[in-house]
Structure formats: C-alpha cells, structure tokens
Design a protein around this motif. Structure first.
Motif, short mmCIF file in Angstrom:
data_model
loop_
_atom_site.label_atom_id
_atom_site.label_comp_id
_atom_site.label_asym_id
_atom_site.label_seq_id
_atom_site.Cartn_x
_atom_site.Cartn_y
_atom_site.Cartn_z
N GLY A 55 2.82 10.92 -5.80
CA GLY A 55 3.64 12.02 -4.81
C GLY A 55 2.75 13.14 -4.44
O GLY A 55 2.90 14.11 -3.37
N GLY A 56 1.72 12.41 -3.96
CA GLY A 56 0.25 13.01 -3.19
C GLY A 56 0.27 12.40 -1.89
O GLY A 56 -0.25 13.55 -0.77
N SER A 57 1.09 11.61 -1.15
CA SER A 57 1.25 11.29 0.22
C SER A 57 2.60 10.37 0.16
O SER A 57 3.54 10.35 -0.39
CB SER A 57 0.25 9.40 0.56
OG SER A 57 -1.25 10.59 0.38
N THR A 58 2.95 11.28 1.47
CA THR A 58 4.37 11.21 2.04
C THR A 58 4.34 10.39 3.71
O THR A 58 3.67 10.75 3.87
CB THR A 58 5.86 11.89 1.77
OG1 THR A 58 5.19 13.26 2.82
CG2 THR A 58 5.79 12.49 0.41
N TYR A 59 5.47 10.00 3.97
CA TYR A 59 5.29 8.61 5.22
C TYR A 59 6.69 8.32 5.54
O TYR A 59 7.79 8.38 4.61
CB TYR A 59 4.50 7.05 5.07
CG TYR A 59 3.70 7.21 3.82
CD1 TYR A 59 2.24 6.90 5.34
CD2 TYR A 59 3.05 7.20 2.68
CE1 TYR A 59 0.65 6.48 4.42
CE2 TYR A 59 2.23 7.11 2.42
CZ TYR A 59 1.34 7.13 3.06
OH TYR A 59 0.27 6.63 2.63
N TYR A 60 6.74 8.67 6.80
CA TYR A 60 8.05 8.81 7.37
C TYR A 60 8.62 7.90 8.76
O TYR A 60 7.73 8.18 9.41
CB TYR A 60 8.84 10.44 7.70
CG TYR A 60 8.49 10.92 6.63
CD1 TYR A 60 9.82 11.18 5.75
CD2 TYR A 60 7.72 11.88 5.92
CE1 TYR A 60 10.47 12.04 4.80
CE2 TYR A 60 7.82 12.83 5.15
CZ TYR A 60 8.68 12.88 4.14
OH TYR A 60 9.25 13.58 3.55
N LYS A 61 10.01 7.28 8.92
CA LYS A 61 9.71 7.28 10.60
C LYS A 61 9.73 7.98 11.18
O LYS A 61 10.26 8.51 11.23
CB LYS A 61 10.96 6.42 10.07
CG LYS A 61 12.06 5.73 11.54
CD LYS A 61 13.12 4.90 11.19
CE LYS A 61 13.67 4.77 12.57
NZ LYS A 61 12.91 3.80 13.34
N ASP A 62 9.72 7.56 12.59
CA ASP A 62 9.52 9.23 13.48
C ASP A 62 10.48 9.07 13.67
O ASP A 62 10.22 10.69 13.80
CB ASP A 62 8.82 7.90 14.93
CG ASP A 62 7.28 7.96 15.15
OD1 ASP A 62 6.84 6.99 15.22
OD2 ASP A 62 6.33 8.01 13.75
N SER A 63 11.25 9.13 13.87
CA SER A 63 12.55 9.82 14.23
C SER A 63 13.13 10.67 13.22
O SER A 63 14.33 11.11 13.77
CB SER A 63 14.17 8.20 14.55
OG SER A 63 14.33 7.30 13.27
N THR A 69 13.65 14.78 4.03
CA THR A 69 12.04 15.16 2.83
C THR A 69 12.24 13.93 1.77
O THR A 69 13.21 14.05 1.34
CB THR A 69 12.00 16.86 2.95
OG1 THR A 69 11.67 17.24 3.82
CG2 THR A 69 10.74 17.01 1.52
N ILE A 70 11.21 13.27 1.10
CA ILE A 70 11.33 12.52 0.22
C ILE A 70 10.50 12.77 -1.16
O ILE A 70 9.29 13.99 -0.61
CB ILE A 70 10.76 11.09 0.22
CG1 ILE A 70 10.65 10.28 -0.51
CG2 ILE A 70 8.92 11.22 1.24
CD1 ILE A 70 10.14 8.97 0.26
N SER A 71 10.35 13.11 -1.93
CA SER A 71 10.51 13.84 -2.91
C SER A 71 10.26 12.58 -4.26
O SER A 71 11.52 11.78 -4.35
CB SER A 71 10.78 14.92 -3.10
OG SER A 71 12.12 15.50 -3.41
N ARG A 72 9.44 12.96 -5.57
CA ARG A 72 9.52 12.13 -6.72
C ARG A 72 9.60 12.94 -7.73
O ARG A 72 8.57 14.05 -8.09
CB ARG A 72 9.03 11.05 -6.76
CG ARG A 72 7.84 10.76 -7.38
CD ARG A 72 6.54 9.88 -6.76
NE ARG A 72 6.61 9.54 -8.01
CZ ARG A 72 6.47 7.33 -7.45
NH1 ARG A 72 6.31 7.84 -6.45
NH2 ARG A 72 6.46 7.02 -8.59
N ASP A 73 10.04 12.80 -8.65
CA ASP A 73 9.84 13.39 -10.28
C ASP A 73 9.37 12.77 -11.06
O ASP A 73 10.47 11.53 -12.25
CB ASP A 73 11.06 14.07 -10.89
CG ASP A 73 11.02 14.88 -12.16
OD1 ASP A 73 9.93 15.20 -12.51
OD2 ASP A 73 11.47 16.13 -11.97
N ASN A 74 7.60 11.98 -11.58
CA ASN A 74 7.35 11.61 -12.24
C ASN A 74 7.73 11.44 -13.55
O ASN A 74 8.76 10.39 -14.47
CB ASN A 74 6.65 11.22 -12.26
CG ASN A 74 6.10 10.35 -10.73
OD1 ASN A 74 6.59 9.69 -10.40
ND2 ASN A 74 4.36 10.63 -10.23
#
Length: 125
Positions: A55-63, A69-74
């Motif tokens: 969960g330390g880094s997130t990436y998104y399509k420009d648009s 917002t992406i998130s995760r709960d391990n």
C-alpha cells in the motif's frame, strides 16, 4: 483456488460517486500488487489504478487523477476504488486484478495473473 470478487458497481449521474470493492481469497495477499482496469464496449481493457503490495505506492491513469482513490486493507484481503466526480467516459466494466509483486510495470494488464468477473459502472450524461 484464487478468487477475486468485485462489488459496488451501479448507475449514477454525472458528478456522482461510487465505491468499488474487491475481495480476494486463495492467495497470500501481500505477495501481490493490485490493480483496477476497465473496459468499455468496443475498446481494449485499460489501466485505471494500482497499488503496491504494501500500500506504499499508488498509480493512476491520468484522466482519473484527483477523482479516484485506490486503497487496500491487507488484514482483510480487500482492495477498494473510491470514484468521485464521475463522468460519462468512466462508463465501463471495472475489473479487479492481482499481479505478483516481483513483476515490472504495474500498469501493464498482461502482467496480472488473476482477474475478477467485473462490475458494471454506468454514468449518465
């Protein structure tokens, strides 16, 4: 058996919000980066967002930057995509996917090993 199950899709008006969820089972969740992809009729499946195994880094399509917002709960083996200020061009089937964390290029759909069944998101104009 590895299983990814999406939920939360639906129909909203332009400017509305939806929250998609992905529940994973049958895998060691922290060994995988996770991503969201979408596919509209007649178009190729495209990258939307991804999050690294910790969960330390997130990436998104420009648009979608600034809107999604992406998130995760391990601890719960879940991932989510909060989608705000939705636009008609966001209309698509959204897929949850898992990629072994040792792989390269988190935005490449061909690097993902497991996929959910998809959930429909429809944004009316």
């Amino acid at each position: 058996q590895v299983q990814l199950v999406e939920s939360g899709g639906g129909s909203v008006q332009t400017g509305g919000s939806l929250r998609l969820s992905c529940a994973a089972s049958g895998l060691t969740f922290t060994m995988y980066d996770m991503g969201w992809f979408r596919q509209a009729p007649g178009k190729e499946r495209e990258f939307v967002a991804a999050i690294t195994w910790s969960g330390g880094s997130t990436y998104y399509k420009d648009s979608v930057k600034g809107r999604f917002t992406i998130s995760r709960d391990n601890a719960k083996y879940t991932m989510a995509l909060q989608m705000n200020v939705l636009k008609p061009e966001d209309t698509a089937v959204y897929y949850c996917a898992a990629k072994m964390r040792t792989g390269r290029d988190i935005s490449d759909r061909y690097k993902y090993s497991y996929w959910g069944q998809g959930t429909q998101v429809t944004v009316s104009s």
